[in-house]
Write an enzyme that holds these catalytic residues in place. Structure first.
Site, mmCIF file in Angstrom:
data_model
loop_
_atom_site.group_PDB
_atom_site.id
_atom_site.type_symbol
_atom_site.label_atom_id
_atom_site.label_comp_id
_atom_site.label_asym_id
_atom_site.label_seq_id
_atom_site.Cartn_x
_atom_site.Cartn_y
_atom_site.Cartn_z
ATOM 1 N N LYS A 116 -14.877 -1.283 -2.146
ATOM 2 C CA LYS A 116 -13.630 -0.512 -2.114
ATOM 3 C C LYS A 116 -13.728 0.732 -1.225
ATOM 4 C CE LYS A 116 -12.008 -2.019 -6.619
ATOM 5 N NZ LYS A 116 -10.602 -2.404 -6.725
ATOM 6 N N GLU A 200 -10.339 8.710 -6.895
ATOM 7 C CA GLU A 200 -9.039 8.854 -6.246
ATOM 8 C C GLU A 200 -8.045 9.441 -7.232
ATOM 9 O OE1 GLU A 200 -8.587 4.709 -5.024
ATOM 10 O OE2 GLU A 200 -7.173 4.344 -6.656
ATOM 11 N N HIS A 235 -4.723 -3.371 -16.702
ATOM 12 C CA HIS A 235 -4.848 -3.594 -15.260
ATOM 13 C C HIS A 235 -4.898 -5.070 -14.879
ATOM 14 C CE1 HIS A 235 -5.363 0.645 -15.265
ATOM 15 N NE2 HIS A 235 -6.544 0.599 -15.835
ATOM 16 N N ARG A 291 -8.420 -13.976 -0.635
ATOM 17 C CA ARG A 291 -8.378 -15.330 -1.204
ATOM 18 C C ARG A 291 -6.932 -15.663 -1.543
ATOM 19 N NH1 ARG A 291 -7.088 -13.392 -6.191
ATOM 20 N NH2 ARG A 291 -8.172 -11.501 -6.819
HETATM 21 P P1 ADP Z 1 -9.405 -4.193 -9.519
HETATM 22 O O1 ADP Z 1 -10.025 -4.540 -8.207
HETATM 23 O O2 ADP Z 1 -10.420 -3.926 -10.577
HETATM 24 O O3 ADP Z 1 -8.321 -5.152 -9.937
HETATM 25 P P2 ADP Z 1 -7.461 -2.324 -8.398
HETATM 26 O O4 ADP Z 1 -7.886 -1.240 -7.505
HETATM 27 O O5 ADP Z 1 -6.834 -3.511 -7.772
HETATM 28 O O6 ADP Z 1 -8.710 -2.765 -9.302
HETATM 29 O O7 ADP Z 1 -6.475 -1.762 -9.503
HETATM 30 C C1 ADP Z 1 -5.999 -2.562 -10.554
HETATM 31 C C2 ADP Z 1 -4.866 -1.864 -11.276
HETATM 32 O O8 ADP Z 1 -5.278 -0.580 -11.769
HETATM 33 C C3 ADP Z 1 -3.645 -1.564 -10.404
HETATM 34 O O9 ADP Z 1 -2.764 -2.662 -10.318
HETATM 35 C C4 ADP Z 1 -3.049 -0.390 -11.153
HETATM 36 O O10 ADP Z 1 -2.334 -0.852 -12.291
HETATM 37 C C5 ADP Z 1 -4.240 0.388 -11.654
HETATM 38 N N1 ADP Z 1 -4.658 1.455 -10.701
HETATM 39 C C6 ADP Z 1 -5.596 1.342 -9.738
HETATM 40 N N2 ADP Z 1 -5.714 2.493 -9.041
HETATM 41 C C7 ADP Z 1 -4.823 3.362 -9.559
HETATM 42 C C8 ADP Z 1 -4.448 4.738 -9.276
HETATM 43 N N3 ADP Z 1 -5.043 5.441 -8.307
HETATM 44 N N4 ADP Z 1 -3.475 5.307 -10.021
HETATM 45 C C9 ADP Z 1 -2.881 4.607 -11.023
HETATM 46 N N5 ADP Z 1 -3.189 3.329 -11.339
HETATM 47 C C10 ADP Z 1 -4.147 2.699 -10.632
#
Ligand code: ADP
Length: 503
Positions: A116, A200, A235, A291
């Site tokens: 990431k 972040e 999530h 993917r």
């Molecule tokens: P993963 O790779 O574990 O799925 P992501 O970065 O795709 O993680 O985030 C998954 C979910 O987490 C997002 O769809 C959102 O709901 C929440 N999320 C991620 N980053 C943030 C953020 N900076 N602020 C608020 N919610 C977040």
């Protein structure tokens, strides 16, 4: 087109890929664990190879076994599906080293987007907006504290190697940074074997909106519009739709253009998804999934483009047959993930044998699933059983169609999330398109069984329960062992005789 394809996956996505193979005249080769010997994806494929015992580590995650299966069956290409090895660069590399075609991006692209922090660095360089925060792993708790103070609370600690919603921690106040940092690091180390953590800004109530992209090996990249996936639990997505109820044509064009830029920055080939958080017209890069995604059918339905077929065509070296301006959108599509989980008990994983199955059909309904009566649902794999997708000219019509289809759906013998989806489809904020990733926090009532408040329904239910109690001894006498669920569980579809049939 290559002659044959090994599908390194199981369940509904394996079946989906078999279907694409059939339409393209490609010989499909399924793989299976001992738990899946007679699973629908195995029966549907042209050929099937056993991998090993049920645990994933000994079957669907075993690279050596998969390559041996490819050799034995004479496969020319390998499709990883989603989950399992789909985003492991080492697997893509091993497939290519074995002289086979990997259906997906290059191992280098997977590597770049799999980390990431590396992905954030690349996106920043490509001018794609990222969630405010750092682009390098944070060295220690003190550094994390300083960065968090600077960003302002709340902040989100994330594992650089994270995925599937794991390794994330929200920090509300300065005093909690140190403890959260240590915990996140430990969790990341345990889950991913990599303790790198970064920070972040934690956005208050954004939407999750993602863009589907498709690239070929001739330098063409197009986007196929967005999917709104804000309805999540921990999530993890539960309901997805296309288009998003809020995105304007200008927003779509801006986000689509950013997603294409993101894909070009990593020389993307095949189908991929660029995920964004969207808040008040602003959007921020979250991650890229290299993917096919679970929710790809909603995009297929509104664009008429078969994403899995195009994955195979691109892997075979074909150029995209359409440019950005040729991509048109029609109607609205909604997908509900049907999982073996009990929504009334905190989405507790459910197991059992499918004793009864009636699938929805009719106009605008698509069922992507690999379920059959008699099938055992165990705990070895992901609880997602199937996806129910509805497509209609407008969003209200798509919701009505989904409600109709959910009413037709009957799954006996194992608890599923279908009732949860019935509640969501009725819920006023969902119907108004008023969504955010906090949707379920704001609607805890959706995680409880609907109250039975119709006096007639209560009376009928009470009469049926009473009847069942009165006749229970008879059911047992005819042999509880012979009845599909041991004579104990109530199955609304088992014809057990009605009170008026007593003789
Ligand atoms: P993963 O790779 O574990 O799925 P992501 O970065 O795709 O993680 O985030 C998954 C979910 O987490 C997002 O769809 C959102 O709901 C929440 N999320 C991620 N980053 C943030 C953020 N900076 N602020 C608020 N919610 C977040």
């Amino acid at each position: 087109m290559f002659e044959s394809l090994l599908i390194a996956n199981r369940g509904e996505i394996a079946l989906r890929i078999v279907r694409a193979c059939r339409e393209l005249g490609v010989r499909s080769i399924a793989v299976y664990s001992d738990a899946d010997r007679r699973a629908p994806h195995v029966l549907a494929a042209d050929h099937a190879v056993r991998l090993g015992p049920a645990p994933s580590a000994e079957s669907y995650l075993n690279i050596e076994r998969l390559l041996a299966a490819a050799r034995e069956s004479g496969a020319a290409a390998v499709h990883p599906g989603y989950g399992f090895l789909a985003e492991r660069a080492a697997f893509a590399r091993a497939v290519e080293d074995a002289g086979l075609v990997f259906v997906g991006p290059t191992p280098d692209t997977i590597d770049a987007m799999g980390d990431k922090t590396e992905a954030r660095r690349r996106m920043e360089a490509a001018g794609v907006p990222i969630v405010p925060g750092v682009v390098d792993p944070v060295a220690d708790a003190a550094a994390a504290r300083a960065i968090a103070d600077d960003l302002g609370y709340p902040v989100l600690l994330k594992a650089a190697a994270g995925g599937g919603g794991k390794g994330m921690r929200v920090v509300e106040a300065a005093d909690d940074v140190e403890r959260a940092f240590d915990a996140a690091r430990r969790e990341a180390e345990a889950a991913f074997g990599d303790g790198a953590v970064y920070l972040e800004k934690y956005l208050a109530g954004p939407r999750h909106i993602e863009i589907q992209v498709l690239g070929d090996t001739h330098g063409n990249v197009v986007h196929l519009g967005e999917r709104e996936c804000s309805i999540q639990r921990r999530h993890q997505k539960l309901v997805e739709e296309a288009p998003s109820p809020v995105l304007s044509a200008e927003d779509r064009a801006r986000m689509g253009e950013a997603a294409v830029r993101a894909a070009r920055a990593v020389a993307y080939r095949g189908a991929g998804t660029v995920e964004f958080l969207y808040e008040d017209g602003d959007f921020y890069f979250l991650e890229m999934n290299t993917r096919i995604q679970v929710e790809h059918p909603v995009t297929e339905l509104v664009t008429g483009i078969d994403l899995v077929q195009w994955q195979l065509r691109v892997a075979a070296g074909e150029a995209l047959a359409f440019a950005q301006d040729d991509v048109a959108f029609a109607g609205h599509a909604i997908e509900c993930r049907i999982t073996a989980e009990d929504p009334d008990r905190g989405f507790l994983p459910a197991t059992g044998k499918i004793t009864h199955l009636r699938l929805p059909a009719g106009p605008g309904i698509r069922w992507d699933g690999g379920l059959v009566e008699g099938q055992e649902i165990g705990l070895h794999y992901d609880p997602m059983l199937a996806k129910l997708i509805a497509h209609a000219p407008t969003r209200p019509e798509a919701i009505a169609r989904m409600q109709r289809a959910l009413d037709e759906l009957e799954i006996g013998g194992v608890d599923t999330s279908a009732d949860f989806h019935r509640r969501v489809m009725r819920e006023p904020d969902f119907r108004a398109g008023d969504l955010s990733i906090r949707y379920l926090d704001e609607h805890p009532e959706l995680l409880e069984p609907a109250p039975l408040d119709d006096p007639l329904a209560v009376a009928v239910a009470a009469a049926l329960v009473e009847h069942r109690e009165r006749t229970r001894h008879r059911v047992q006498r005819v042999g509880a062992k012979d009845s599909p669920n041991g004579g104990s569980g109530f199955s609304p579809w088992r014809r057990a005789g009605w009170p008026w049939e007593d003789a």
